[in-house]
Scaffold this motif. Sequence first.
Motif, mmCIF file in Angstrom:
data_model
loop_
_atom_site.group_PDB
_atom_site.id
_atom_site.type_symbol
_atom_site.label_atom_id
_atom_site.label_comp_id
_atom_site.label_asym_id
_atom_site.label_seq_id
_atom_site.Cartn_x
_atom_site.Cartn_y
_atom_site.Cartn_z
ATOM 1 N N GLY A 175 -0.750 -0.086 14.848
ATOM 2 C CA GLY A 175 -0.453 -1.211 15.737
ATOM 3 C C GLY A 175 -1.543 -2.260 15.734
ATOM 4 O O GLY A 175 -1.653 -3.066 16.653
ATOM 5 N N ARG A 176 -2.378 -2.281 14.672
ATOM 6 C CA ARG A 176 -3.508 -3.216 14.627
ATOM 7 C C ARG A 176 -3.245 -4.415 13.723
ATOM 8 O O ARG A 176 -4.129 -5.244 13.535
ATOM 9 C CB ARG A 176 -4.769 -2.468 14.181
ATOM 10 C CG ARG A 176 -5.230 -1.479 15.236
ATOM 11 C CD ARG A 176 -6.345 -0.572 14.822
ATOM 12 N NE ARG A 176 -6.812 0.160 15.999
ATOM 13 C CZ ARG A 176 -7.918 -0.131 16.672
ATOM 14 N NH1 ARG A 176 -8.680 -1.117 16.298
ATOM 15 N NH2 ARG A 176 -8.252 0.564 17.740
ATOM 16 N N GLY A 177 -2.054 -4.458 13.167
ATOM 17 C CA GLY A 177 -1.693 -5.593 12.312
ATOM 18 C C GLY A 177 -0.499 -6.342 12.878
ATOM 19 O O GLY A 177 -0.122 -6.172 14.038
ATOM 20 N N GLU A 178 0.134 -7.149 12.026
ATOM 21 C CA GLU A 178 1.239 -8.001 12.496
ATOM 22 C C GLU A 178 2.581 -7.280 12.533
ATOM 23 O O GLU A 178 3.531 -7.745 13.157
ATOM 24 C CB GLU A 178 1.352 -9.234 11.584
ATOM 25 C CG GLU A 178 1.576 -8.866 10.117
ATOM 26 C CD GLU A 178 1.614 -10.083 9.219
ATOM 27 O OE1 GLU A 178 2.478 -10.955 9.455
ATOM 28 O OE2 GLU A 178 0.799 -10.154 8.284
ATOM 29 N N HIS A 179 2.691 -6.124 11.853
ATOM 30 C CA HIS A 179 3.979 -5.448 11.728
ATOM 31 C C HIS A 179 4.203 -4.431 12.861
ATOM 32 O O HIS A 179 3.256 -3.892 13.433
ATOM 33 C CB HIS A 179 4.058 -4.727 10.379
ATOM 34 C CG HIS A 179 3.825 -5.635 9.213
ATOM 35 N ND1 HIS A 179 4.731 -6.603 8.844
ATOM 36 C CD2 HIS A 179 2.786 -5.725 8.348
ATOM 37 C CE1 HIS A 179 4.258 -7.264 7.795
ATOM 38 N NE2 HIS A 179 3.078 -6.743 7.475
ATOM 39 N N ASP A 215 -10.115 1.501 11.643
ATOM 40 C CA ASP A 215 -9.240 0.339 11.750
ATOM 41 C C ASP A 215 -8.615 0.010 10.394
ATOM 42 O O ASP A 215 -9.300 -0.435 9.479
ATOM 43 C CB ASP A 215 -10.065 -0.855 12.252
ATOM 44 C CG ASP A 215 -9.186 -1.987 12.750
ATOM 45 O OD1 ASP A 215 -7.950 -1.870 12.627
ATOM 46 O OD2 ASP A 215 -9.718 -2.983 13.263
ATOM 47 N N VAL A 216 -7.303 0.267 10.247
ATOM 48 C CA VAL A 216 -6.567 -0.070 9.028
ATOM 49 C C VAL A 216 -5.328 -0.858 9.460
ATOM 50 O O VAL A 216 -4.295 -0.268 9.805
ATOM 51 C CB VAL A 216 -6.160 1.195 8.235
ATOM 52 C CG1 VAL A 216 -5.439 0.794 6.940
ATOM 53 C CG2 VAL A 216 -7.372 2.057 7.927
ATOM 54 N N GLY A 276 -5.532 0.106 0.714
ATOM 55 C CA GLY A 276 -4.106 0.125 0.427
ATOM 56 C C GLY A 276 -3.736 0.878 -0.829
ATOM 57 O O GLY A 276 -2.591 0.807 -1.286
ATOM 58 N N GLU A 277 -4.683 1.610 -1.418
ATOM 59 C CA GLU A 277 -4.411 2.346 -2.653
ATOM 60 C C GLU A 277 -3.750 3.698 -2.388
ATOM 61 O O GLU A 277 -3.229 4.329 -3.311
ATOM 62 C CB GLU A 277 -5.721 2.553 -3.426
ATOM 63 C CG GLU A 277 -6.373 1.244 -3.858
ATOM 64 C CD GLU A 277 -7.791 1.441 -4.368
ATOM 65 O OE1 GLU A 277 -8.142 2.601 -4.696
ATOM 66 O OE2 GLU A 277 -8.548 0.449 -4.430
ATOM 67 N N THR A 278 -3.802 4.160 -1.135
ATOM 68 C CA THR A 278 -3.172 5.421 -0.742
ATOM 69 C C THR A 278 -2.054 5.122 0.240
ATOM 70 O O THR A 278 -2.255 4.359 1.189
ATOM 71 C CB THR A 278 -4.204 6.365 -0.074
ATOM 72 O OG1 THR A 278 -5.325 6.508 -0.935
ATOM 73 C CG2 THR A 278 -3.601 7.722 0.209
ATOM 74 N N HIS A 279 -0.866 5.712 0.016
ATOM 75 C CA HIS A 279 0.260 5.455 0.922
ATOM 76 C C HIS A 279 0.150 6.249 2.215
ATOM 77 O O HIS A 279 0.475 5.746 3.299
ATOM 78 C CB HIS A 279 1.591 5.808 0.230
ATOM 79 C CG HIS A 279 1.870 4.977 -0.973
ATOM 80 N ND1 HIS A 279 1.644 5.417 -2.258
ATOM 81 C CD2 HIS A 279 2.344 3.707 -1.087
ATOM 82 C CE1 HIS A 279 1.988 4.460 -3.112
ATOM 83 N NE2 HIS A 279 2.420 3.417 -2.435
#
Length: 683
Positions: free
Chosen positions: A571-575, A543-544, A527-530
Motif C-alpha cells: 500500500g506504499r505505491g499508487e496501485h 519499503d517496496v 523488481g527482479e523478483t515477483h
Amino acid sequence: MMNDLFAIPVERLQGVGSSKAGELHALGISSVGDLIDYYPFRYEDYRIRPFHEVKDGEKITVQGTIASAPVLQRYGRKSRLTVRVTVEGLLLSAVWFNRAFLQEQLAIGREITLTGKWEQRRRQLTVAESEFPDKGTAKTGTLQPVYSVGGGITQAWIRKTIDRALTQYGAMIPELLPAELVSRHDLMPRREAVMRIHRPENSQEGQEARRRMVYEELFLFQMKLQAYRAANRKQPDGLAHRVNNEEIRAFVGGLPFELTDSQKQVINEILADMKRPYVMNRLLQGDVGAGKTVVAAVSLYATVRDGNQGALMVPTEILAEQHARSLAKLFEPHGIQVGLLTGSLTERKRRDIIASLQMGLLDIIVGTHALIQEDVFFRRLGLVVTDEQHRFGVNQRSILRRKGMNPDVLTMTATPIPRTLAITVFGDLDVSTLRERPKGRKPIKTYWVKHEMMDRVLGFIRREADAGRQAFFICPLIEESEKLDVQNAIDLHAQLRQALPDLKIGLLHGRMTPAEKEAAMGTFAAGETHVLVSTTVIEVGVDVPNATLMIVMDAERFGLSQLHQLRGRVGRGEHQSYCVLIADPKSENGQERMKAMTDTDDGFEIARRDLELRGPGDFFGTKQSGMPEFRLANLVNDFAVLEQARDDAAELTAKEDFWTSPGYARLRDYLLREARPQGEPLD
C-alpha cells in the motif's frame, strides 16, 4: 508508619518458620507490609443462593439434609461416592470422586453444605468441597479470597496467614492519599479498604475496596512520574537548540512530497522542545506508513544545522540500510554526511566510520545496536532517535543517550496506542501522534481465507505479477518444527517455485548472512523478483512501493499488531494493495484477530483490540519497555481511573505547598523512598 510494616520481617507472624518464609520470599513477600499488600485476584463464592436461581453448569453452594445411605463404587485406585440430599424440598444426587474416606461421615439426617458444579438434566451436584455445620464451618456463606500461590503455599495457609497479619498489624495501616482526594472520589479509608479487599462481607464491599486500592495504585504510580518530571524540570539540563525556521521551511519545501497537517504539527512540537534548555523526551507514535521517518529527518536536520550530530538507532540491519539510503538521498543536496554502522561491516570499514564520527566528519549515523558499543564516540551528539522503541531494552537506549551531553531524545513507534493511554503510561514523556496517512495512499483491502483456498491465492499472485506488481508471502517459522504444525519459509519457497515455475521466487529469513539478506531484498526492491517468501524479518520499515500483495500463512499464529505491521509493508505505491490472511477458522483467538483485521485498517483501533486480547503486559512488552506491572489495576478495564489519577497527580505536584506542607509529608516520604518511576522508559 508505612515504613514500619515493611520493616517487620514476615517471620514475626505465627506459623511462618524459615521454610515457609523462603516460600513467601519466592512470591516476593519478605515483610508484613508485602503480605498485607498481596491482594487476591478473585473470590470463591460460598454464599448459599435460592436453588431456583441456579443455572445448569454453574458452580454453587447449597445446604441440605442427607436422605440416603452413601453408595461407594471403586474403579481400581479411583472411587465414586454417591448420596441423596434434600435441598429446599428437591431430592438431588451428590457425587464425590476419590473421597471414599467421607463414607462413614455421610449419615442419614445429617446437615451438609455442598459446593460444586450443578448438572440440571441429571439433578446431580459434582462436589468440589463439603462441610458439616455440626462441626463448625469457616467458608459457608462467605466470599473467600483466592491468591496466586506456589510451592508449598496453599490457599488455606495463605488465607490464614494474611488474616493473622491483618489482626495483629491492621491498626498500623496508614492513609497515603490526601484527604481531599479521598473525599472528592468518595473512596474508602485505606485501612478499611485493605481489610475489606481481603475479607469482603459481600460483592459490593469487595468492589468498593478494590476501587479504592486501584485508584491508589494508579495515583501513586502517576505521582512518581509527575514528581520525577517536576524535579527534572527545575534546573535546565539539556541542549537548547538554535533552530532557524527559514532553513527548516526551505528543507521541507525541497522534499519530493507535501507534508500532512499532522506531520507539520508534530514537527512544530518537536522543534519547540529542542529549543528549550531541557532534555527532550518525546514519544512519536503513528500508524504504519504515517510518515514518521520524514519527521525524524526534519528533527535530525535541525540538530545538524545547529552544529550537532544526530543518531538513529533501529532494530534490524535491513531497516538501518534502508534508512541510511533514504536519509542520504534527502540530505545530499544540503551537504550533510550520513553514515551507517552495523555489525556486518568489515573491521576496516567499521574503524573508518567510528573515526569519522569522533572527528565530526559524519553528521548523522544510522545503525543497529552496534551504535552502543564501547568504542563508539561522538564529537557532539545533539539528538538521539530510536525507531521501534519497544524492540530496544531500557539499558540499550540509555547507553546511547550517555554518548552525548544530555542530548534530546525522540522515540518512535509504529505500534500505536490511544494517545491518552500513551500519555498516562509514559507519564514522563511528551507524546506526539500522527493520525493522517500521506496523500494518495489507498486503504489496503484485507481478506481472511482458509488453507483449502490456496489455489485461488496462487491465482491472485499470478494476476498481480502479470500486471507488473509484486507480492510478499510471510511464514511464522524458518524450518520445520515438530511442536508447531505451521508452514515454513524454506518449504513454502520450494512449493511456490514448483507451483509458479514462470515466476521468480525469492527467500529471506533471519538465519541468512547479511550479504544474502541484502541480495534477496535488493533484487525484490529492484523488481527482479515477483514473490518474496519471508519470515517476519520484513515486519518493520521495509519499503517496496511496487509490492501490492501481502499474504500471511498461518495468520492465527501472529499477534494483531504484528499482522497490522506486516500489512503495512504494502500500500506504499499508487496501485491498490491487498492483504490475504490464511488462517485456521477453528482457532478461537485467531478468529477474533482475523475479524479485527478485516473490519478495520486503523492502527489505533487495531491496537485497542490487541490490548483487550493480550493485556497490557504483552502489548507493551513489559520486559523491554519498562512497562509497570500493577497488583490490582488493569490498564484496559481501569483506563478511566488511570486518566483521573494522572490528572490528580499533575494537579497536586503543580501546587507549591505539596512540596512543603506537613499535610503531604507522608506522601512525599513515599515518593522519596520509591525514588525513580518503575515505568521510566528512557533511562
